[in-house]
Design an enzyme around this catalytic site. Structure first.
Site, PDB file in Angstrom:
ATOM      1  N   SER A  69       0.813  -1.209   0.000  1.00  0.00           N
ATOM      2  CA  SER A  69       0.000   0.000   0.000  1.00  0.00           C
ATOM      3  C   SER A  69       0.850   1.265   0.000  1.00  0.00           C
ATOM      4  O   SER A  69       2.076   1.218   0.033  1.00  0.00           O
ATOM      5  CB  SER A  69      -0.947   0.060   1.210  1.00  0.00           C
ATOM      6  OG  SER A  69      -0.211   0.276   2.406  1.00  0.00           O
TER       7      SER A  69
ATOM      8  N   GLY B 269       5.844  -2.307   1.234  1.00  0.00           N
ATOM      9  CA  GLY B 269       5.991  -3.554   0.501  1.00  0.00           C
ATOM     10  C   GLY B 269       7.012  -3.420  -0.611  1.00  0.00           C
ATOM     11  O   GLY B 269       7.965  -2.646  -0.509  1.00  0.00           O
TER      12      GLY B 269
ATOM     13  N   THR C  15      -1.385   0.609  -6.395  1.00  0.00           N
ATOM     14  CA  THR C  15      -1.557   0.047  -5.067  1.00  0.00           C
ATOM     15  C   THR C  15      -2.838   0.610  -4.492  1.00  0.00           C
ATOM     16  O   THR C  15      -3.660   1.156  -5.224  1.00  0.00           O
ATOM     17  CB  THR C  15      -0.319   0.348  -4.170  1.00  0.00           C
ATOM     18  OG1 THR C  15      -0.428  -0.391  -2.947  1.00  0.00           O
ATOM     19  CG2 THR C  15      -0.154   1.823  -3.894  1.00  0.00           C
ATOM     20  N   TYR C  16      -3.024   0.473  -3.185  1.00  0.00           N
ATOM     21  CA  TYR C  16      -4.203   1.038  -2.546  1.00  0.00           C
ATOM     22  C   TYR C  16      -3.771   1.994  -1.447  1.00  0.00           C
ATOM     23  O   TYR C  16      -2.689   1.857  -0.875  1.00  0.00           O
ATOM     24  CB  TYR C  16      -5.121  -0.059  -1.994  1.00  0.00           C
ATOM     25  CG  TYR C  16      -4.468  -0.941  -0.957  1.00  0.00           C
ATOM     26  CD1 TYR C  16      -4.601  -0.664   0.404  1.00  0.00           C
ATOM     27  CD2 TYR C  16      -3.716  -2.043  -1.337  1.00  0.00           C
ATOM     28  CE1 TYR C  16      -3.995  -1.462   1.357  1.00  0.00           C
ATOM     29  CE2 TYR C  16      -3.106  -2.849  -0.398  1.00  0.00           C
ATOM     30  CZ  TYR C  16      -3.252  -2.569   0.949  1.00  0.00           C
ATOM     31  OH  TYR C  16      -2.641  -3.359   1.890  1.00  0.00           O
TER      32      TYR C  16
ATOM     33  N   ALA D  77       7.179  -1.885  -3.309  1.00  0.00           N
ATOM     34  CA  ALA D  77       7.419  -0.536  -3.847  1.00  0.00           C
ATOM     35  C   ALA D  77       8.553   0.163  -3.111  1.00  0.00           C
ATOM     36  O   ALA D  77       9.196   1.060  -3.664  1.00  0.00           O
ATOM     37  CB  ALA D  77       6.150   0.300  -3.758  1.00  0.00           C
TER      38      ALA D  77
END
Length: 132
Positions: free
Chosen positions: A26, A74, A58-59, A76
């Site tokens: 996220s 994560g 992503t969120y 990223a």
């Protein structure tokens, strides 16, 4: 009915304040910025790194209001680092007119100004209209 994917929200030139490789995923965004741009927790967003060209989807998750935090989590975290400038955008599928809620922020990720459809990210090189 024809649905189109339309940009509905944008945070322009936010500064990444952290990256956590071990978090599940996220992007954490100061919830004040989320409210200003109508991005909700769990919403899919695109994140574009101005420094190195990396692009992810992503969120969004909420971070404390007024914190100024933008934290990539994560995988990223390998491509986004503290100090990088990013553009965060959210899109919606619609057949209706959308008035996007877009803002530019300063170096502390505070509202600098509201962007309108007259603002352009592309500057003409050598004069002329960049949107021909």
């Amino acid at each position: 009915m024809k649905l189109r994917s339309i940009c509905k929200s944008k945070i322009h030139h936010a500064v990444v304040t952290g990256a956590d490789l071990n978090y599940i995923g996220s992007i954490g965004i100061d919830c004040t910025l989320m409210q200003l741009t109508d991005i909700v927790a769990g919403e899919q967003v695109s994140v574009w790194n101005v420094n190195n060209g990396q692009r992810i989807e992503t969120y969004a998750i909420e971070l404390p209001a007024g914190s100024g935090d933008i934290i990539l989590n994560g995988p990223a975290a390998r491509h986004f680092h503290a100090g990088d400038k990013v553009i965060i955008a959210a899109f919606c599928l619609t057949d209706e007119e959308v008035v996007p809620r877009m803002i530019a922020v300063d170096e502390q990720n505070r509202l600098a100004r509201t962007l309108t459809h007259e603002d352009r990210d592309v500057q003409p090189v050598g004069g002329g209209n960049p949107h021909r």
